[in-house]
Design an enzyme around this catalytic site. Structure first.
Site, PDB file in Angstrom:
ATOM      1  N   THR A 213     -47.953  35.477  -2.576  1.00 26.76           N
ATOM      2  CA  THR A 213     -47.117  34.579  -1.924  1.00 26.76           C
ATOM      3  C   THR A 213     -47.333  34.266  -0.579  1.00 26.76           C
ATOM      4  OG1 THR A 213     -45.379  34.875  -3.643  1.00 26.76           O
ATOM      5  CG2 THR A 213     -44.553  34.091  -1.716  1.00 26.76           C
TER       6      THR A 213
ATOM      7  N   GLU B  91     -39.784  39.313 -13.446  1.00 25.43           N
ATOM      8  CA  GLU B  91     -39.982  40.770 -13.679  1.00 25.43           C
ATOM      9  C   GLU B  91     -38.946  40.788 -14.854  1.00 25.43           C
ATOM     10  OE1 GLU B  91     -39.985  43.899 -10.917  1.00 25.43           O
ATOM     11  OE2 GLU B  91     -40.232  42.289  -9.317  1.00 25.43           O
TER      12      GLU B  91
ATOM     13  N   GLY C 164     -22.146  38.057  -9.070  1.00 27.45           N
ATOM     14  CA  GLY C 164     -22.466  39.556  -9.023  1.00 27.45           C
ATOM     15  C   GLY C 164     -22.247  39.811  -7.787  1.00 27.45           C
TER      16      GLY C 164
ATOM     17  N   CYS D 292     -39.034  39.637  -4.316  1.00 27.04           N
ATOM     18  CA  CYS D 292     -39.328  38.252  -4.041  1.00 27.04           C
ATOM     19  C   CYS D 292     -38.010  37.344  -3.358  1.00 27.04           C
ATOM     20  CB  CYS D 292     -39.543  37.368  -5.317  1.00 27.04           C
ATOM     21  SG  CYS D 292     -41.246  37.864  -6.113  1.00 27.04           S
TER      22      CYS D 292
ATOM     23  N   LYS E 253     -32.522  44.394 -11.358  1.00 24.77           N
ATOM     24  CA  LYS E 253     -32.291  43.453 -12.444  1.00 24.77           C
ATOM     25  C   LYS E 253     -32.850  44.250 -13.732  1.00 24.77           C
ATOM     26  CE  LYS E 253     -34.938  40.222 -13.772  1.00 24.77           C
ATOM     27  NZ  LYS E 253     -35.749  39.076 -13.633  1.00 24.77           N
TER      28      LYS E 253
END
Length: 453
Positions: free
Chosen positions: A121, A169, A270, A277, A338
């Site tokens: 990136t 991911e 959340g 990222c 996550k």
């Protein structure tokens, strides 16, 4: 096709392995000798479902190989992917030192024209820098008489293209094997055709190949991640308003998500986003805008909201138990940013745990995959954390339980067991995963994000 992937981090390893799975000859290159030896012995440095088995299968078949010798890899490759890290610099921009170091190595060692693909990136304009860097090294080789002018002219036929990655991911293999789009930025029609052929096995069922100019391709990656981060921060801000006015953000989410123009993806409230990222790319895009005379008001607000959101769950605990938590113990379920990954980078759990422990609290923590990362890197200096072998052991004599990462094994726990082990039947749910009415019927005190009293 014959490929080299420079960099065996998350993107590089997934990319190389998936290309090998389709029958290409792939060499993955990394300067870390220890990592390369581990990969040769089937030891994968990251957790990604399905990746370990795919690496081993293709390594045994000989379609996937690993080396620290970039010169050898370049000799055997027609396409070279740059997939090294672009960490955030002090000013928020993407640090290109590793990308340009690879470009130098390509210029020093290439012995035939190659297509160089920026997979990392990178900011808009990076392809031009990579091209200039390679050419400078070729110029030096002519000056030093390492190559003849004729060889130089031949090598100058190399090309640089952009191919941003869009891997999630925890679901990266599926994302690569069945992509919703493949974006290629190229100024050379021949290079565009080669990349289209390379990706053809992944896009046979539906035309997902999107060709464009290089700068637009470089921008697409940042725009995509910033858009997704914006949806998350927007919903988290709505959650705060819901709490203030007495509304329920869970019901609001259903109400707005049913609109096809909005959809349900990335509108779950959340305790903030993390990972490698979104935080980095949002900041980098802000820096790109500022450097080009644009004030990125929305993009800047996205990151500000997220920083504040990471404090929400710990503040709820503090509001309930007070500023002095020196006699309190809290059970934490989930550490990774996550589910389905061991990635702890920018994880909300780091902020939440540090906020509680600096007030004297003790933490008992469990995560299915990320505890080693937490122990050895991201929370290694925090002595007030105990790591347990399973989720229920965290609960023993704890004053409350905090759900931070929504792993599948946390979705349908034994609430009777939770209540029996906790000192107080109190749950702080950072992902709004459980049924409020059911828990209150069972005698729990239940705190959610974005639900007003």
């Amino acid at each position: 096709m014959k490929l080299s992937i420079i960099g065996t981090g998350y993107v590089g390893l997934v990319t190389g392995t998936c290309f090998a799975e389709m029958g290409n000859s792939v060499i993955c290159v990394d300067i870390d000798k220890n990592k390369i030896e581990k990969l040769k012995n089937g030891i994968i440095p990251i957790y990604e479902p399905g990746l370990s088995e795919m690496v081993e299968r293709n390594y045994q078949k000989g379609t996937l190989n690993f080396t620290t010798d970039i010169k050898e890899a370049l000799e055997k490759s027609d396409i070279v992917f740059i997939a090294v890290g672009t960490p955030q610099g002090e000013d928020g921009s993407a640090d290109l030192q590793y990308v340009l170091a690879v470009a130098k190595d390509i210029g020093r060692h290439m012995n035939h024209p190659v297509i160089v693909v920026d997979k990392s990136t990178v900011p808009v304009g990076t392809a031009d820098k990579v091209r200039e860097t390679i050419k400078k090294e070729l110029d030096k080789r002519v000056e030093n008489k390492e190559i003849t002018p004729g060889e130089y002219e031949d090598l100058l036929q190399f090309d640089v293209v952009s191919n941003p990655e869009f891997l999630k991911e925890g679901d990266a293999i599926a994302d690569f094997m069945k992509p919703d789009r493949v974006v290629i930025g190229a100024d050379n029609h021949k290079s565009m055709g080669v990349l289209k052929e390379l990706y053809a096995p992944f896009t046979r069922n539906h035309e997902r190949f999107i060709g464009m100019d290089i700068k637009s391709a470089e921008m697409t990656k940042y725009a995509a991640n910033a858009m997704l981060a914006t949806k998350i921060s927007f919903m988290n801000e709505i959650a705060r308003i819901c709490e203030a006015v007495g509304a329920d953000v869970n019901k609001v989410r259903v109400g707005i998500g049913s609109d096809s123009r909005i959809g349900y993806s990335f509108i779950y409230p959340g305790c903030g986003y993390g990972g490698s990222c979104f935080p980095k790319d949002v900041k980098a895009l802000e820096k790109i805008a500022l450097d080009n005379g644009v004030k990125p008001k929305i993009i800047r607000a996205v990151e500000e909201v997220n920083k504040e959101q990471k404090l929400i769950l710990s503040q709820k605990v503090i509001n309930r138990f007070g500023e002095d938590l020196s006699d309190k113990v809290f059970a934490v379920w989930g550490l990774s940013f996550k589910p389905e990954t061991d990635d702890m980078r920018e994880a909300p759990s780091i902020t939440i745990i540090n906020e509680l422990t600096k007030r004297g609290a003790k933490i008992k923590a469990y995560d299915p995959k990320a505890m080693e990362e937490a122990k050895n890197f991201y929370l290694k200096d925090n002595k007030n954390i105990e790591y347990t072998e399973n989720k229920y052991d965290t609960l023993n004599k704890a004053d409350a339980m905090l759900l931070i990462t929504e792993w599948k094994e946390f979705r349908s726990p034994d609430f009777y067991e939770i209540k029996k082990r906790l000192k107080n039947p109190i749950i702080f749910d950072g992902r709004n995963q459980y049924n409020k009415d059911k828990l209150e019927e069972l005698g729990f005190e239940y705190h959610q994000i974005g639900v007003g009293s």
